[in-house]
Design a protein around this motif. Structure first.
Motif, PDB file in Angstrom:
ATOM      1  N   ASN A 160     -18.779   5.039  -9.666  1.00 35.68           N
ATOM      2  CA  ASN A 160     -19.063   6.463  -9.449  1.00 35.68           C
ATOM      3  C   ASN A 160     -18.469   7.332 -10.556  1.00 35.68           C
ATOM      4  OD1 ASN A 160     -20.480   5.947  -7.104  1.00 35.68           O
ATOM      5  ND2 ASN A 160     -18.712   6.238  -5.763  1.00 35.68           N
ATOM      6  N   ALA A 161     -17.277   6.975 -11.017  1.00 37.90           N
ATOM      7  CA  ALA A 161     -16.648   7.732 -12.106  1.00 37.90           C
ATOM      8  C   ALA A 161     -17.485   7.643 -13.376  1.00 37.90           C
ATOM      9  CB  ALA A 161     -15.232   7.218 -12.353  1.00 37.90           C
ATOM     10  N   LEU A 162     -18.000   6.461 -13.662  1.00 42.06           N
ATOM     11  CA  LEU A 162     -18.854   6.303 -14.842  1.00 42.06           C
ATOM     12  C   LEU A 162     -20.147   7.100 -14.689  1.00 42.06           C
ATOM     13  CD1 LEU A 162     -18.167   2.533 -15.438  1.00 42.06           C
ATOM     14  CD2 LEU A 162     -17.811   4.313 -17.159  1.00 42.06           C
ATOM     15  N   ARG A 163     -20.702   7.121 -13.490  1.00 35.21           N
ATOM     16  CA  ARG A 163     -21.919   7.909 -13.259  1.00 35.21           C
ATOM     17  C   ARG A 163     -21.686   9.396 -13.508  1.00 35.21           C
ATOM     18  NH1 ARG A 163     -23.399   4.685  -7.696  1.00 35.21           N
ATOM     19  NH2 ARG A 163     -24.800   3.108  -8.599  1.00 35.21           N
ATOM     20  N   VAL A 164     -20.512   9.884 -13.117  1.00 43.26           N
ATOM     21  CA  VAL A 164     -20.206  11.311 -13.261  1.00 43.26           C
ATOM     22  C   VAL A 164     -19.852  11.673 -14.698  1.00 43.26           C
ATOM     23  CG1 VAL A 164     -18.567  13.128 -12.615  1.00 43.26           C
ATOM     24  CG2 VAL A 164     -19.487  11.594 -10.856  1.00 43.26           C
ATOM     25  N   TYR A 165     -18.944  10.878 -15.305  1.00 43.46           N
ATOM     26  CA  TYR A 165     -18.381  11.261 -16.593  1.00 43.46           C
ATOM     27  C   TYR A 165     -19.053  10.597 -17.788  1.00 43.46           C
ATOM     28  CZ  TYR A 165     -14.772  13.089 -13.534  1.00 43.46           C
ATOM     29  OH  TYR A 165     -14.105  13.772 -12.554  1.00 43.46           O
ATOM     30  N   GLN A 166     -19.776   9.496 -17.572  1.00 43.16           N
ATOM     31  CA  GLN A 166     -20.464   8.804 -18.661  1.00 43.16           C
ATOM     32  C   GLN A 166     -21.866   8.390 -18.195  1.00 43.16           C
ATOM     33  OE1 GLN A 166     -19.290   8.546 -21.774  1.00 43.16           O
ATOM     34  NE2 GLN A 166     -17.449   9.640 -21.126  1.00 43.16           N
ATOM     35  N   PRO A 167     -22.724   9.359 -17.907  1.00 40.85           N
ATOM     36  CA  PRO A 167     -24.041   9.028 -17.351  1.00 40.85           C
ATOM     37  C   PRO A 167     -24.892   8.175 -18.286  1.00 40.85           C
ATOM     38  CG  PRO A 167     -23.913  11.351 -17.975  1.00 40.85           C
ATOM     39  CD  PRO A 167     -22.518  10.818 -18.021  1.00 40.85           C
ATOM     40  N   GLY A 168     -24.709   8.320 -19.584  1.00 45.00           N
ATOM     41  CA  GLY A 168     -25.482   7.499 -20.513  1.00 45.00           C
ATOM     42  C   GLY A 168     -25.149   6.029 -20.399  1.00 45.00           C
ATOM     43  N   ILE A 169     -23.862   5.720 -20.332  1.00 48.54           N
ATOM     44  CA  ILE A 169     -23.427   4.331 -20.162  1.00 48.54           C
ATOM     45  C   ILE A 169     -23.855   3.815 -18.790  1.00 48.54           C
ATOM     46  CG2 ILE A 169     -21.397   2.840 -19.914  1.00 48.54           C
ATOM     47  CD1 ILE A 169     -20.034   4.522 -22.076  1.00 48.54           C
ATOM     48  N   ALA A 170     -23.670   4.638 -17.762  1.00 48.54           N
ATOM     49  CA  ALA A 170     -24.038   4.219 -16.409  1.00 48.54           C
ATOM     50  C   ALA A 170     -25.524   3.883 -16.324  1.00 48.54           C
ATOM     51  CB  ALA A 170     -23.691   5.325 -15.413  1.00 48.54           C
ATOM     52  N   GLU A 171     -26.352   4.673 -16.988  1.00 46.57           N
ATOM     53  CA  GLU A 171     -27.793   4.452 -16.927  1.00 46.57           C
ATOM     54  C   GLU A 171     -28.173   3.107 -17.528  1.00 46.57           C
ATOM     55  OE1 GLU A 171     -31.949   4.458 -18.026  1.00 46.57           O
ATOM     56  OE2 GLU A 171     -30.321   4.563 -19.488  1.00 46.57           O
ATOM     57  N   VAL A 172     -27.465   2.697 -18.587  1.00 44.12           N
ATOM     58  CA  VAL A 172     -27.742   1.403 -19.220  1.00 44.12           C
ATOM     59  C   VAL A 172     -27.550   0.267 -18.228  1.00 44.12           C
ATOM     60  CG1 VAL A 172     -26.902  -0.260 -20.927  1.00 44.12           C
ATOM     61  CG2 VAL A 172     -27.251   2.136 -21.578  1.00 44.12           C
ATOM     62  N   PHE A 173     -26.430   0.297 -17.516  1.00 42.17           N
ATOM     63  CA  PHE A 173     -26.125  -0.831 -16.633  1.00 42.17           C
ATOM     64  C   PHE A 173     -26.841  -0.747 -15.291  1.00 42.17           C
ATOM     65  CE2 PHE A 173     -22.807  -0.636 -19.835  1.00 42.17           C
ATOM     66  CZ  PHE A 173     -22.949  -1.910 -20.355  1.00 42.17           C
ATOM     67  N   GLU A 174     -27.269   0.453 -14.910  1.00 44.51           N
ATOM     68  CA  GLU A 174     -28.165   0.579 -13.755  1.00 44.51           C
ATOM     69  C   GLU A 174     -29.497  -0.100 -14.074  1.00 44.51           C
ATOM     70  OE1 GLU A 174     -27.824   1.567 -10.778  1.00 44.51           O
ATOM     71  OE2 GLU A 174     -26.207   3.041 -10.634  1.00 44.51           O
ATOM     72  N   ARG A 175     -30.015   0.130 -15.281  1.00 45.76           N
ATOM     73  CA  ARG A 175     -31.290  -0.480 -15.682  1.00 45.76           C
ATOM     74  C   ARG A 175     -31.210  -2.001 -15.676  1.00 45.76           C
ATOM     75  NH1 ARG A 175     -32.937   1.805 -21.346  1.00 45.76           N
ATOM     76  NH2 ARG A 175     -34.564   0.205 -21.087  1.00 45.76           N
ATOM     77  N   MET A 176     -30.031  -2.531 -15.902  1.00 45.65           N
ATOM     78  CA  MET A 176     -29.882  -3.979 -15.973  1.00 45.65           C
ATOM     79  C   MET A 176     -29.699  -4.634 -14.610  1.00 45.65           C
ATOM     80  SD  MET A 176     -27.569  -4.384 -19.422  1.00 45.65           S
ATOM     81  CE  MET A 176     -26.868  -5.863 -18.742  1.00 45.65           C
ATOM     82  N   THR A 177     -29.571  -3.843 -13.550  1.00 43.91           N
ATOM     83  CA  THR A 177     -29.259  -4.384 -12.225  1.00 43.91           C
ATOM     84  C   THR A 177     -30.192  -5.516 -11.786  1.00 43.91           C
ATOM     85  OG1 THR A 177     -28.247  -2.308 -11.508  1.00 43.91           O
ATOM     86  CG2 THR A 177     -29.002  -3.805  -9.778  1.00 43.91           C
ATOM     87  N   PRO A 178     -31.484  -5.432 -11.991  1.00 50.33           N
ATOM     88  CA  PRO A 178     -32.358  -6.535 -11.536  1.00 50.33           C
ATOM     89  C   PRO A 178     -32.117  -7.856 -12.269  1.00 50.33           C
ATOM     90  CG  PRO A 178     -33.635  -4.534 -11.943  1.00 50.33           C
ATOM     91  CD  PRO A 178     -32.281  -4.307 -12.523  1.00 50.33           C
ATOM     92  N   TYR A 179     -31.438  -7.787 -13.406  1.00 48.57           N
ATOM     93  CA  TYR A 179     -31.300  -8.986 -14.235  1.00 48.57           C
ATOM     94  C   TYR A 179     -29.952  -9.690 -14.077  1.00 48.57           C
ATOM     95  CZ  TYR A 179     -35.350  -6.817 -16.406  1.00 48.57           C
ATOM     96  OH  TYR A 179     -36.574  -6.250 -16.620  1.00 48.57           O
ATOM     97  N   TYR A 180     -28.979  -9.052 -13.421  1.00 51.19           N
ATOM     98  CA  TYR A 180     -27.683  -9.701 -13.240  1.00 51.19           C
ATOM     99  C   TYR A 180     -27.858 -11.005 -12.457  1.00 51.19           C
ATOM    100  CZ  TYR A 180     -25.766  -5.164 -14.654  1.00 51.19           C
ATOM    101  OH  TYR A 180     -25.472  -4.011 -15.342  1.00 51.19           O
ATOM    102  N   PHE A 181     -27.156 -12.025 -12.907  1.00 49.94           N
ATOM    103  CA  PHE A 181     -27.179 -13.358 -12.287  1.00 49.94           C
ATOM    104  C   PHE A 181     -28.564 -14.015 -12.407  1.00 49.94           C
ATOM    105  CE2 PHE A 181     -23.973 -10.835 -10.020  1.00 49.94           C
ATOM    106  CZ  PHE A 181     -22.836 -11.595 -10.274  1.00 49.94           C
ATOM    107  N   THR A 182     -29.315 -13.635 -13.428  1.00 46.60           N
ATOM    108  CA  THR A 182     -30.593 -14.301 -13.705  1.00 46.60           C
ATOM    109  C   THR A 182     -30.543 -14.857 -15.117  1.00 46.60           C
ATOM    110  OG1 THR A 182     -31.811 -12.464 -14.699  1.00 46.60           O
ATOM    111  CG2 THR A 182     -31.724 -12.549 -12.284  1.00 46.60           C
ATOM    112  N   GLU A 183     -31.507 -15.691 -15.447  1.00 44.48           N
ATOM    113  CA  GLU A 183     -31.534 -16.291 -16.779  1.00 44.48           C
ATOM    114  C   GLU A 183     -31.920 -15.285 -17.860  1.00 44.48           C
ATOM    115  OE1 GLU A 183     -36.079 -18.149 -16.491  1.00 44.48           O
ATOM    116  OE2 GLU A 183     -34.329 -19.456 -16.240  1.00 44.48           O
TER     117      GLU A 183
END
Length: 354
Positions: free
Chosen positions: A214-237
């Motif tokens: 949540n802190a990253l979403r508030v204070y670093q939305p650009g970084i947070a958006e990168v890793f939100e986009r990657m959510t479907p791919y975590y723990f996949t090949e």
């Protein structure tokens, strides 16, 4: 507190070569047996957290170039728990990546973030402080950093200014942070030490996964958006492919600038457990066992005569005989031998590279 929710994140991607010639960009200090104990600083870091979290909840974030070294030194850590950064982007993207991945695995996770290249001398006290902090953050929005008691006016560390007027009701050893201070000059550092409410910033952070995300979403939305986009791919090949594609788009920023200096619920646990970031040969001398003449000798075939206040690090089975030195570093690595004054170590690598 459920120990199964505890996760340890070790940041091991640094390329520092401050222990030159022993450490290099190809083999930074976290992967070296600096103390001559048979284990690297990375291995010692993993060891000191035994009992704090399950082994399967240990994560190593490192550079892709060090993947093989990490796997060799930590065979007990599964490859799925070794996260590979395709490029350097400082600690905020590093922490964001592992935090989003942990959140997908366990939304109730409680996380410790620690550097891989520090030392701790009093392990039981360290475990007590970490465990107490984890209990504090498990059910709160707090971010806790461990502040080390300043024993001297050190210019090589950042400082934490604590509000010691009132401790937290749920933990009498934890206080609010008033400010983070950059590495000071000697005069300022001397003033900090005299004030008693300034502590060295250890770079060890404790929070629950919801708090940091949540802190990253508030204070670093650009970084947070990168890793939100990657959510479907975590723990996949396809995860590494997406990391290689998107990680380089993150801002190059430390977690201190990104979050710690902006968030409101920031706390410090003042502690003393024999901590050092081992940033210099001088700090190695300070934190190692010494002989009767204040020499630190790391190696099996070292003989000193009429020498004092030295650091001798020769671990490659060569016989070393030294006479008449006072306040020197003698260190060897492969085809390089360093002999220089302890007071000149900051200059010596630049001189050697000329």
């Amino acid at each position: 507190m459920n120990i199964d929710n505890n996760h340890l994140v070790i940041m091991a991607g640094g390329v520092g070569s401050r222990f030159w010639p022993m450490s290099t960009q190809e083999m930074p200090k976290q992967f070296i047996d600096v103390l001559g104990c048979g284990k690297s600083l990375l291995q010692l870091t993993v060891d000191r957290f035994q009992g704090v979290c399950p082994a399967e909840n240990i994560w190593i974030v490192t550079s892709a170039r060090y993947a093989d070294i990490v796997k060799k030194q930590l065979p007990q850590i599964s490859a799925e728990r070794i996260l590979l950064e395709p490029c350097r982007r400082n600690t905020a993207p590093c922490i964001a990546y592992v935090s989003w991945k942990i959140k997908k695995l366990n939304p109730k996770a409680n996380i410790i973030v620690a550097p891989s290249d520090h030392i701790v001398l009093d392990i039981p006290e360290f475990i007590r402080v970490v465990t107490s902090s984890l209990k504090f953050t498990a059910n709160s929005d707090a971010i806790v950093t461990l502040g080390m008691k300043a024993t001297r006016p050190e210019t090589g560390y950042g400082y934490i200014e604590a509000d010691l007027s009132m401790s937290c009701p749920s933990n009498q050893e934890i206080y609010r942070v008033d400010a983070f201070k950059e590495k000071p000059d000697l005069e300022t550092a001397s003033r900090y030490v005299q004030r008693k409410n300034y502590y060295w910033n250890s770079g060890i952070f404790i929070w629950n996964v919801s708090t940091i995300v949540n802190a990253l979403r508030v204070y670093q939305p650009g970084i947070a958006e990168v890793f939100e986009r990657m959510t479907p791919y975590y723990f996949t090949e396809k995860e590494q492919e997406k990391v290689d594609e998107l990680f380089p788009t993150c801002e190059n920023i430390s977690i201190d600038y990104a979050i710690m200096e902006k968030a409101e619920e920031i706390y410090v646990f003042p502690a003393y457990f024999g901590w050092s970031d081992l940033g210099t040969w001088g700090s190695l001398h300070e934190n190692s066992q010494k002989d009767s003449h204040n020499n630190v000798c790391i190696g099996n075939h070292i003989k000193l005569h009429e020498s004092r206040n030295c650091v001798i690090h020769t671990t490659q089975e060569k016989k070393v005989i030294i006479q008449g030195l006072d306040g020197y570093i003698v260190a060897e690595n492969n085809d390089t031998l360093l002999v220089c004054r302890l007071t000149e170590e900051q200059r010596i690598k630049d001189f050697a590279d000329e």
